[in-house]
Design a protein around this motif. Structure first.
Motif, PDB file in Angstrom:
ATOM      1  N   ILE A 118      41.094 -53.933   0.495  1.00 14.16           N
ATOM      2  CA  ILE A 118      41.394 -52.510   0.721  1.00 14.16           C
ATOM      3  C   ILE A 118      41.186 -51.775  -0.426  1.00 14.16           C
ATOM      4  O   ILE A 118      41.741 -52.060  -1.543  1.00 14.16           O
ATOM      5  N   SER A 119      40.214 -50.843  -0.561  1.00 17.20           N
ATOM      6  CA  SER A 119      39.693 -49.942  -1.798  1.00 17.20           C
ATOM      7  C   SER A 119      39.398 -48.711  -1.369  1.00 17.20           C
ATOM      8  O   SER A 119      38.533 -48.716  -0.416  1.00 17.20           O
ATOM      9  N   CYS A 133      45.607 -53.257  -4.425  1.00 16.94           N
ATOM     10  CA  CYS A 133      46.156 -52.747  -5.566  1.00 16.94           C
ATOM     11  C   CYS A 133      46.646 -51.515  -5.269  1.00 16.94           C
ATOM     12  O   CYS A 133      46.142 -50.632  -4.627  1.00 16.94           O
ATOM     13  N   GLY A 134      47.740 -51.193  -5.776  1.00 18.60           N
ATOM     14  CA  GLY A 134      48.286 -49.781  -5.916  1.00 18.60           C
ATOM     15  C   GLY A 134      48.746 -49.260  -4.517  1.00 18.60           C
ATOM     16  O   GLY A 134      49.445 -49.903  -3.717  1.00 18.60           O
ATOM     17  N   ILE A 183      56.512 -47.129   3.064  1.00 15.19           N
ATOM     18  CA  ILE A 183      56.098 -45.984   2.753  1.00 15.19           C
ATOM     19  C   ILE A 183      57.014 -45.443   1.635  1.00 15.19           C
ATOM     20  O   ILE A 183      56.708 -44.480   1.124  1.00 15.19           O
ATOM     21  N   ALA A 184      58.245 -45.881   1.665  1.00 12.99           N
ATOM     22  CA  ALA A 184      59.141 -45.560   0.618  1.00 12.99           C
ATOM     23  C   ALA A 184      58.591 -45.992  -0.792  1.00 12.99           C
ATOM     24  O   ALA A 184      58.627 -45.144  -1.724  1.00 12.99           O
ATOM     25  N   LEU A 185      57.816 -47.137  -0.734  1.00 13.02           N
ATOM     26  CA  LEU A 185      57.324 -47.416  -1.987  1.00 13.02           C
ATOM     27  C   LEU A 185      56.398 -46.568  -2.319  1.00 13.02           C
ATOM     28  O   LEU A 185      55.949 -46.071  -3.600  1.00 13.02           O
ATOM     29  N   GLU A 186      55.362 -45.899  -1.476  1.00 13.86           N
ATOM     30  CA  GLU A 186      54.336 -45.211  -1.714  1.00 13.86           C
ATOM     31  C   GLU A 186      54.972 -43.757  -2.083  1.00 13.86           C
ATOM     32  O   GLU A 186      54.351 -43.021  -3.053  1.00 13.86           O
ATOM     33  N   SER A 210      47.660 -51.540  -1.754  1.00  9.94           N
ATOM     34  CA  SER A 210      48.541 -52.616  -1.377  1.00  9.94           C
ATOM     35  C   SER A 210      49.814 -52.053  -0.537  1.00  9.94           C
ATOM     36  O   SER A 210      50.213 -52.763   0.288  1.00  9.94           O
ATOM     37  N   TYR A 211      50.180 -50.989  -0.662  1.00 12.07           N
ATOM     38  CA  TYR A 211      51.132 -50.477   0.248  1.00 12.07           C
ATOM     39  C   TYR A 211      50.725 -50.209   1.920  1.00 12.07           C
ATOM     40  O   TYR A 211      51.490 -50.147   2.973  1.00 12.07           O
ATOM     41  N   ALA A 212      49.333 -49.775   1.844  1.00  8.29           N
ATOM     42  CA  ALA A 212      48.779 -49.822   3.239  1.00  8.29           C
ATOM     43  C   ALA A 212      48.854 -51.137   3.761  1.00  8.29           C
ATOM     44  O   ALA A 212      49.077 -51.522   4.819  1.00  8.29           O
ATOM     45  N   GLY A 213      48.536 -52.107   3.050  1.00  9.60           N
ATOM     46  CA  GLY A 213      48.543 -53.452   3.448  1.00  9.60           C
ATOM     47  C   GLY A 213      50.079 -54.047   3.961  1.00  9.60           C
ATOM     48  O   GLY A 213      50.094 -54.655   4.918  1.00  9.60           O
TER      49      GLY A 213
END
Length: 615
Positions: A352-353, A306-307, A485-488, A310-313
């Motif tokens: 991932i958490s 989540c959150g 990375i842009a999303l993050e 999820s961008y790491a994923g």
């Protein structure tokens, strides 16, 4: 979300309760409260809307002093932030604090109202207080022998997730706690026993801790712990010694936890990748002893998060498919469990958490396991967390405590762990020769130094921040593995500056988002010197042609030149596949300094909390 602390011992507990709440305030800061049993065994409660600092004044007014007490800092779910909804909630000399959500509280509330109980709040938690009291008196079931039995009776009727701490005037020499779904741990010290929803709150009194499991109910006195499991059987839980110290959750020389945690990233990455020191090749054992032979069986990867996680994923998807040649799918955990998916027994399920207690991610993992998935891996920052205990394999990132709500070092250490996973999957798939493996390991070892160089760009990034101060919207663009990375970056700006920000793959501009571009919308571009750079430059021209203001993070040698409406900051190194780690640090700095200019609360943004332990 929300924070619990409790204490019973030889010393007056109010100072610990207040200091513990301050440490846990990142988990919720809509309201706060505490209740203590004074020297005569009388319950004294103090509550306040807002921050713990507001509560301190109320505590002084009330003279809340005692050796037994519970406290809570709230993130509102049921009921608006208000003193009447603040914990603890009371029922005739019995007080309860609660994390989580009780799903059947309306049914229970109606039943208790029928028994004559009056409700003064909008919360589900007040239902628990009256339910325990009803069990105590025998109005529901047989009269309870003691507070411990009453709590056990009550929790058997609760549906949902909860962590509870309960005190009562009927038994002023004990504190009862229970856990189902929401984290709760005990602290063991020479002068008594403590409870908290996060280990960081206990560090000021002890490093010896006991993590409760789902279904556990425990009775604490000054000298003893009595614990039963979900089946009502006497149980014991391992006592561990935390490697953290109280200094780890102090600000030190920094102005904000987010600032501190951004600048801790080189050390956090170094600690997370410590096993690479002197290593010539990777071994599956870094993901646990059970990893031997597992990666060879994997034909695809499913990442649930989540959150920010999820961008790491999403970033890892690009790595895994390019380097390992294995299909990778990324799903938002809160959506995955509610759709009809097709299980694949040869798929590696990665959760991932940061906290390891994220409710949606934990539920998604349990759903995957119920469908027959056995190859499961947790990437997490908390070794004792629920997610880690429920997976076959695990990788513990060593980021240390992350207090700022906006994740920084947890994200970059997650990326480093996912890159290690990529390399091991590539080895298992016979797509990584010795020379490439050595080169990747060298890059990982150099990563902390490379991040330090990005942090040194802070003055230049700070200068950009004033251009965002009066803006209401921003656009972030990236391509390939830099799109997540842009999303993050957009998420960070939204979280802490309250500027509406969206991110798009740069090639999608002409399919709609270009309609938003004008001189009043800053456009932030992640522009590494990679195979998509020329395409990205064309997308930037589309923005410039429409009067858009560009803020470009470009690698050296990318030939992106500053001009009218084009602001360029040159990154210190081009870092190949690991470039996302460097670029996200620059975006963290940008969001932080924009928030400072706007005067928002960097560490505790409105409406948000750190550890999301409810759905």
């Amino acid at each position: 979300m929300c924070g619990i602390v409790g204490a019973i011992g030889a010393m007056e507990c109010t100072p610990f309760l207040l200091s513990g709440l301050k440490v846990l305030e990142y988990r919720g800061y809509d309201s706060a409260g505490l209740a203590v049993l004074d020297a005569s065994g009388t319950l004294v409660r103090a509550r306040a809307k807002g921050r713990v600092s507001e509560l301190e004044a109320r505590v002084a007014e009330k003279g809340a002093v005692g050796n037994v007490g519970i406290a809570h800092t709230r993130w509102a779910t049921h009921g608006v932030p208000a003193e009447r909804n603040a914990h603890p909630h009371i029922s005739s000399g019995l007080a309860v604090v609660h994390n989580g959500i009780i799903e059947n509280y309306e049914t229970l509330r109606e039943k208790l109202q029928g028994l004559g109980y009056e409700f003064t709040s909008d919360t589900d938690t007040e239902t628990i207080a009256h339910l325990i009291q009803a069990c105590f008196k025998g109005e529901i079931g047989e009269p309870a022998e003691n507070l411990f039995s009453a709590v056990r009776c009550a929790v058997a009727q609760l549906q949902g997730a909860f962590a509870l701490a309960v005190v009562s005037e009927e038994e002023p020499d004990c504190l009862v706690v229970a856990r189902e779904g929401s984290p709760l741990m005990l602290g063991i010290a020479d002068d008594g026993h403590y409870a908290a929803s996060d280990a960081s709150a206990l560090l000021s009194v002890t490093q010896r801790m006991m993590y409760l499991e789902n279904g556990d109910v425990a009775r604490l006195t000054r000298d003893s712990i009595t614990l039963v499991d979900a089946l009502g059987q006497p149980a014991q839980r391992e006592v561990i010694t935390s490697s953290l110290s109280a200094n780890a959750v102090e600000l030190g020389e920094f102005n904000h936890y987010m600032q501190k945690e951004m600048f801790e990233q080189p050390q956090a990455l170094g600690n997370t990748l410590e096993m690479l020191s002197g290593a010539g090749q990777l071994q599956p054992g870094i993901f646990g002893a059970e990893a031997q032979g597992v990666f060879e069986q994997v034909d695809s990867v499913l990442i649930l998060a989540c959150g920010t996680s999820s961008y790491a994923g999403m970033t890892a998807k690009y790595w895994i498919e390019q380097v390992a040649g294995i299909a990778c799918h990324v799903e938002i955990a809160s959506e995955y469990r509610y759709r009809h998916s097709v299980a694949n027994p040869n798929q590696l399920v990665v959760v991932i958490s940061q906290s390891g207690e994220t409710a949606d991610t934990l539920a998604a993992l349990q759903h995957a396991k119920s469908m027959g998935h056995t190859h499961t891996l947790a990437i997490c920052n908390v070794p004792e967390s629920a997610i880690v205990r429920e997976t076959l394999l695990r990788f513990i990132t060593r980021a240390g405590p992350e207090i700022g709500v906006a994740s920084t070092k947890a994200f970059t250490t997650q990326l480093s762990a996912l890159f290690l996973l990529t390399l091991l999957l590539a080895k298992a798939n016979q797509r990584l020769d010795e020379a490439d493996e050595k080169a990747y390991l060298d890059e990982l070892r150099h990563l902390p130094i490379a991040v330090e160089k990005v942090l040194a760009l802070e003055p230049s990034i700070k200068a950009w921040s004033k251009h965002f101060a009066n803006k209401h919207h921003a656009l972030f663009l990236g391509r390939g593995r830099h799109f997540p990375i842009a999303l993050e970056g957009a998420l960070k700006l939204k979280e802490i500056s309250y500027i509406h920000a969206e991110a798009y793959p740069a090639g999608e501009l002409k399919h709609g988002p270009l309609a938003l571009v004008d001189a009043d919308m800053p456009v932030v571009v992640v522009a590494p010197n990679d195979e998509l750079l020329e395409k990205l430059k064309a997308n930037m021209q589309e923005v410039s042609a429409r009067g858009g203001q560009l803020y470009v993070f470009a690698d050296g040698g990318s030939a992106v030149k500053p001009s009218e409406g084009v602001n360029v900051l040159v990154m210190p190194e081009h870092y190949g596949l690991l470039s996302p780690v460097l670029h996200v640090v620059a975006l963290q700095l940008l969001s932080y300094h924009v928030a400072l200019v706007k005067g928002t609360d960097v560490d505790k943004p409105r409406n948000l909390a750190k550890s999301v332990t409810v759905e």
